[in-house]
Design an enzyme around this catalytic site. Structure first.
Site, PDB file in Angstrom:
ATOM      1  N   LYS A  71       0.841  -1.203   0.000  1.00 22.77           N
ATOM      2  CA  LYS A  71       0.000   0.000   0.000  1.00 22.77           C
ATOM      3  C   LYS A  71       0.876   1.254   0.000  1.00 22.77           C
ATOM      4  O   LYS A  71       0.609   2.219  -0.721  1.00 22.77           O
ATOM      5  CB  LYS A  71      -0.940  -0.012   1.217  1.00 22.77           C
ATOM      6  CG  LYS A  71      -2.076  -1.009   1.035  1.00 22.77           C
ATOM      7  CD  LYS A  71      -2.849  -1.300   2.309  1.00 22.77           C
ATOM      8  CE  LYS A  71      -3.838  -2.445   2.032  1.00 22.77           C
ATOM      9  NZ  LYS A  71      -4.551  -2.912   3.218  1.00 22.77           N
TER      10      LYS A  71
ATOM     11  N   GLN B 118      -4.830  -1.587   9.483  1.00 21.05           N
ATOM     12  CA  GLN B 118      -4.701  -2.915   8.869  1.00 21.05           C
ATOM     13  C   GLN B 118      -5.288  -3.977   9.813  1.00 21.05           C
ATOM     14  O   GLN B 118      -4.897  -4.075  10.968  1.00 21.05           O
ATOM     15  CB  GLN B 118      -3.216  -3.200   8.586  1.00 21.05           C
ATOM     16  CG  GLN B 118      -2.962  -4.488   7.833  1.00 21.05           C
ATOM     17  CD  GLN B 118      -3.554  -4.487   6.412  1.00 21.05           C
ATOM     18  OE1 GLN B 118      -3.407  -3.527   5.672  1.00 21.05           O
ATOM     19  NE2 GLN B 118      -4.242  -5.553   6.060  1.00 21.05           N
TER      20      GLN B 118
ATOM     21  N   ASP C 211     -11.323   2.586   3.760  1.00 19.97           N
ATOM     22  CA  ASP C 211     -11.611   1.154   3.583  1.00 19.97           C
ATOM     23  C   ASP C 211     -13.104   0.937   3.355  1.00 19.97           C
ATOM     24  O   ASP C 211     -13.511  -0.128   2.890  1.00 19.97           O
ATOM     25  CB  ASP C 211     -11.188   0.384   4.845  1.00 19.97           C
ATOM     26  CG  ASP C 211      -9.962  -0.476   4.594  1.00 19.97           C
ATOM     27  OD1 ASP C 211      -9.663  -0.742   3.418  1.00 19.97           O
ATOM     28  OD2 ASP C 211      -9.322  -0.877   5.584  1.00 19.97           O
TER      29      ASP C 211
END
Ligand code: NAD
Length: 282
Positions: A53, A97, A120
């Site tokens: 990422k 995460q 997200d």
């Protein structure tokens, strides 16, 4: 003859657009778009995802803020970090995460991320807005699938779509997106009866199960579009999807391979969401 949906090519095209939008944002605002990534602990898979990422941010002109906390981090420490990112005007998107170490209250931490920085798309507000078909940040993997279907010119309206899998991060938002695009949607899961017959009714079949080669030719209608979200390892340790590609391909009009299908789009959609979040903040 089937057409292969090339996720790498779609992803590269979209990253080009993202880069241009990021440059325009910098011209207007005098700063770079910022994505903060929080990784707690030393889960090796999570470390790889986070590294990828950060690399993708660099390639598209987005500034990444990497925040690493040890496995032993307390709830208070993680919450304090997330709150500081929420208040940081240089941070447009926050990604924690998952999974977090078991001793942490994941829901409490995730709920600190405001809807406008939830790149997200997992928050209750963004999921709720998706259900209401309102403007929102959409979960990256299913949104990547929609981007590819649209770019390929695949008709969704009025089609029978079947999604196998009902997880909050893939199956459910995938079903909502297809419904919002006017498909007639059936969601299947581990307790579904007559799975094979239902799958055979699908014009668009999306597999998000987590079982190698689960979808076989006898589950696929002739001419179906088959999207394979699964990432599994076969007995030789090779990456493979939820679809038995060799068995199924000849029945399909379109099919995504694994690797090189849905996977490359997921991080790209994270960058896309970050750009959208930044532009909305202007
Ligand atoms: P999950 O384990 O949370 O959900 C799996 C779903 O499959 C469940 O809803 C379950 O009911 C269903 N299922 C399990 N066995 C079944 C059966 N026998 N018949 C019918 N349904 C069954 O998994 P997830 O997080 O949704 O991920 C699914 C797959 O997608 C995994 O392989 C994962 O690695 C992959 N994935 C890929 C990406 C990507 O970027 N390409 C992103 C996220 C997840």
């Amino acid at each position: 003859m089937y057409k292969l949906i090339d996720g790498k090519a779609h992803s590269a095209r979209l990253r080009g657009e993202i880069k241009l939008r990021a440059e325009k944002f910098t011209e207007k605002s005098g700063r770079k778009i910022g994505l903060a990534v929080v990784l707690v602990g030393d889960n090796p898979a999570s470390q790889v995802y986070v590294r990828n990422k950060i690399k993708a941010c660099e390639e598209t002109g987005i500034k990444s803020f990497a925040n690493f906390l040890p496995e032993s981090a307390t709830q208070a420490q993680v919450e304090e970090l997330v709150k500081s990112l929420v208040n940081d005007a240089n941070v447009d998107g926050i990604l924690v995460q998952l999974p977090l170490p078991a001793h942490l209250d994941e829901k409490a931490i995730m709920s600190l991320i405001p809807v406008e920085k939830d790149v997200d798309g997992f928050s209750e507000q963004n999921m709720g807005r998706l259900c209401l078909n309102e403007k929102c940040l959409v979960a990256c993997t299913p949104n990547g699938v929609m981007q590819m279907l649209r770019a390929e010119g695949i008709e969704i309206r009025g089609k029978n779509a079947v999604v196998i899998g009902r997880s909050n991060i893939v199956g459910k938002p995938m079903a909502m997106l297809l419904l919002n695009a006017d498909a007639t949607v059936t969601v299947c899961h581990s307790k579904t009866a007559n799975l094979k017959e239902i799958c055979r009714s699908a014009d668009i079949l999306v597999a998000a199960i987590g079982r190698a080669k689960f979808v076989t030719a006898d589950m696929v209608k002739d001419g179906a579009v088959v999207v394979d979200v699964g990432i599994n390892r076969n007995s030789e340790g090779k990456l493979c999807g939820d679809v038995d590609f060799e068995d199924v391909k000849c029945r399909c009009s379109y099919i995504t391979p694994v690797p090189g299908g849905v996977g490359p789009m997921t991080i790209t959609m994270l960058l896309y969401n970050t750009v959208c979040a930044a532009e909305r903040s202007l």
